[in-house]
Structures are given as structure tokens and as C-alpha cells.
Write an enzyme that holds these catalytic residues in place. Structure first.
Site, mmCIF file in Angstrom:
data_model
loop_
_atom_site.group_PDB
_atom_site.id
_atom_site.type_symbol
_atom_site.label_atom_id
_atom_site.label_comp_id
_atom_site.label_asym_id
_atom_site.label_seq_id
_atom_site.Cartn_x
_atom_site.Cartn_y
_atom_site.Cartn_z
ATOM 1 N N ASP A 33 0.838 -1.194 0.000
ATOM 2 C CA ASP A 33 0.000 0.000 0.000
ATOM 3 C C ASP A 33 0.878 1.250 0.000
ATOM 4 O OD1 ASP A 33 -3.227 0.506 0.945
ATOM 5 O OD2 ASP A 33 -1.832 2.202 1.126
ATOM 6 N N ILE A 34 0.493 2.251 -0.771
ATOM 7 C CA ILE A 34 1.285 3.480 -0.900
ATOM 8 C C ILE A 34 1.264 4.306 0.388
ATOM 9 C CG2 ILE A 34 -0.512 5.060 -1.762
ATOM 10 C CD1 ILE A 34 1.532 5.830 -4.003
ATOM 11 N N ASN A 91 -12.821 -3.437 2.397
ATOM 12 C CA ASN A 91 -13.853 -2.404 2.520
ATOM 13 C C ASN A 91 -14.759 -2.475 1.303
ATOM 14 O OD1 ASN A 91 -12.844 -1.195 4.949
ATOM 15 N ND2 ASN A 91 -11.182 -0.334 3.737
ATOM 16 N N GLU A 99 -12.374 3.343 -1.118
ATOM 17 C CA GLU A 99 -11.919 4.477 -1.937
ATOM 18 C C GLU A 99 -11.620 4.079 -3.373
ATOM 19 O OE1 GLU A 99 -8.554 6.130 0.085
ATOM 20 O OE2 GLU A 99 -9.757 6.740 1.819
ATOM 21 N N VAL A 100 -11.055 2.897 -3.550
ATOM 22 C CA VAL A 100 -10.673 2.472 -4.901
ATOM 23 C C VAL A 100 -11.678 1.417 -5.379
ATOM 24 C CG1 VAL A 100 -8.888 1.421 -6.318
ATOM 25 C CG2 VAL A 100 -8.237 2.929 -4.424
ATOM 26 N N HIS A 104 -10.179 -5.213 -3.578
ATOM 27 C CA HIS A 104 -8.855 -5.466 -2.997
ATOM 28 C C HIS A 104 -9.006 -5.952 -1.573
ATOM 29 C CE1 HIS A 104 -9.966 -1.222 -2.550
ATOM 30 N NE2 HIS A 104 -9.347 -1.234 -1.387
ATOM 31 N N HIS A 106 -7.027 -6.012 1.912
ATOM 32 C CA HIS A 106 -5.903 -5.460 2.684
ATOM 33 C C HIS A 106 -5.354 -6.557 3.590
ATOM 34 C CE1 HIS A 106 -6.947 -1.044 2.185
ATOM 35 N NE2 HIS A 106 -8.146 -1.551 1.966
HETATM 36 P P1 5GP Z 1 -9.915 1.322 0.369
HETATM 37 O O1 5GP Z 1 -10.239 2.515 1.206
HETATM 38 O O2 5GP Z 1 -10.500 1.443 -1.028
HETATM 39 O O3 5GP Z 1 -10.263 0.023 1.039
HETATM 40 O O4 5GP Z 1 -8.337 1.283 0.239
HETATM 41 C C1 5GP Z 1 -7.633 1.811 -0.849
HETATM 42 C C2 5GP Z 1 -6.171 1.697 -0.516
HETATM 43 O O5 5GP Z 1 -5.441 1.918 -1.714
HETATM 44 C C3 5GP Z 1 -5.677 2.713 0.497
HETATM 45 O O6 5GP Z 1 -5.099 2.022 1.602
HETATM 46 C C4 5GP Z 1 -4.657 3.551 -0.272
HETATM 47 O O7 5GP Z 1 -3.549 3.940 0.500
HETATM 48 C C5 5GP Z 1 -4.266 2.620 -1.408
HETATM 49 N N1 5GP Z 1 -3.828 3.293 -2.616
HETATM 50 C C6 5GP Z 1 -4.465 4.314 -3.265
HETATM 51 N N2 5GP Z 1 -3.794 4.671 -4.353
HETATM 52 C C7 5GP Z 1 -2.704 3.856 -4.434
HETATM 53 C C8 5GP Z 1 -1.632 3.742 -5.368
HETATM 54 O O8 5GP Z 1 -1.523 4.465 -6.356
HETATM 55 N N3 5GP Z 1 -0.703 2.771 -5.116
HETATM 56 C C9 5GP Z 1 -0.791 1.940 -4.024
HETATM 57 N N4 5GP Z 1 0.176 1.043 -3.865
HETATM 58 N N5 5GP Z 1 -1.792 2.028 -3.131
HETATM 59 C C10 5GP Z 1 -2.738 2.978 -3.332
#
Ligand code: 5GP
Length: 122
Positions: A33-34, A91, A99-100, A104, A106
Site C-alpha cells: 500500500d502506498i 472495505n 476508496e478504490v 482489494h 488489505h
Molecule cells: P480502500 O479505502 O479502497 O479500502 O483502500 C484503498 C487503498 O489503496 C488505500 O489504503 C490507499 O492507501 C491505497 N492506494 C491508493 N492509491 C494507491 C496507489 O496508487 N498505489 C498503491 N500502492 N496504493 C494505493
């Protein structure tokens, strides 16, 4: 919700933006994760176009589902996380603050993760 092919993980899968790759096979990609929330924070994603866990669990093939689950377990095991322990979490949707919009999983590890989650303030 229709799949958005311009989401950030779709771009990573197409190689348009880089990632710190941890694992790859025919169906699965995993990368760090970034913005890690724990010392180890790995994202495990299917290569197929699925918006969320809801979408993946309903639409993905048996082979894709098996591959993702097997890969997630192997990634954690190979990283030495099985014994101290880790949390695998997905999530899904608005209330979970996804968010994405590409499914995915985690994998959080590397510290005491506490017992469970704390709901956000209303
Ligand atoms: P969500 O809130 O959708 O469950 O988690 C999205 C995750 O994607 C977050 O933990 C965020 O830090 C990670 N993320 C967003 N953009 C990028 C990216 O460009 N590269 C990587 N490696 N992780 C990302």
C-alpha cells in the site's frame, strides 16, 4: 455500480503507473500500500475487473476466487505473518469507506492490531 477502467488499480494492472509488487500469478497481483496503516500493509487484487467484494463474490469464476484466497494466504505465510498474526480485510461500499473501486483485500500486520474496529463518529 459499473466498473471504472480508469481507477488507480486498473492503471497499475495495465502497467500505466508503478507499484511495489509483492506477488503475481495469472489471476492475482499483490503490492504494498502506498500509504501503509501498519508496518506491513499489502493489497491483494484480482486481475479481473471487479468493483468490490460484493461484485467479486457474485461474478468471479471459481478459479479466480480460489486463486485470490490461496494467494492471500501464501503471501501472508511467506511474509512470516501467520504466526504473529495479521488481519485480512476488504472495505465494500460507502459505509466501509471503500476508496478504490477495484476489489482489494488489505493485509495488515507488524503490530498488535487491537481486537476489532471502532465505528466512526456519526
Ligand atoms: P480502500 O479505502 O479502497 O479500502 O483502500 C484503498 C487503498 O489503496 C488505500 O489504503 C490507499 O492507501 C491505497 N492506494 C491508493 N492509491 C494507491 C496507489 O496508487 N498505489 C498503491 N500502492 N496504493 C494505493
Amino acid at each position: 455500480m459499473a466498473y471504472d477502467p480508469n481507477n488507480i488499480f486498473a492503471k497499475i494492472l495495465r502497467g500505466e503507473i508503478p507499484c511495489d509488487k509483492v506477488y503475481e500469478d495469472d489471476h492475482v497481483l499483490a503490492f504494498n500500500d502506498i500509504n501503509p496503516q501498519t508496518p506491513t500493509h499489502i493489497l491483494v487484487i484480482p486481475k479481473g475487473a471487479y468493483v468490490s467484494f460484493d461484485d467479486f463474490s457474485e461474478q468471479a469464476s471459481e478459479a479466480e476466487i480460489t486463486a485470490l484466497v490461496r494467494a492471500a494466504g501464501k503471501i501472508a505465510r511467506d511474509a512470516g505473518l501467520a504466526e504473529p498474526g495479521y488481519r485480512a480485510l476488504s472495505n465494500t461500499g460507502r459505509d466501509a469507506h471503500q476508496e478504490v473501486p477495484h476489489f482489494h483485500l488489505h493485509i495488515f500486520a507488524g503490530q498488535n492490531l487491537g481486537r476489532m474496529i471502532k465505528p466512526a463518529d456519526k
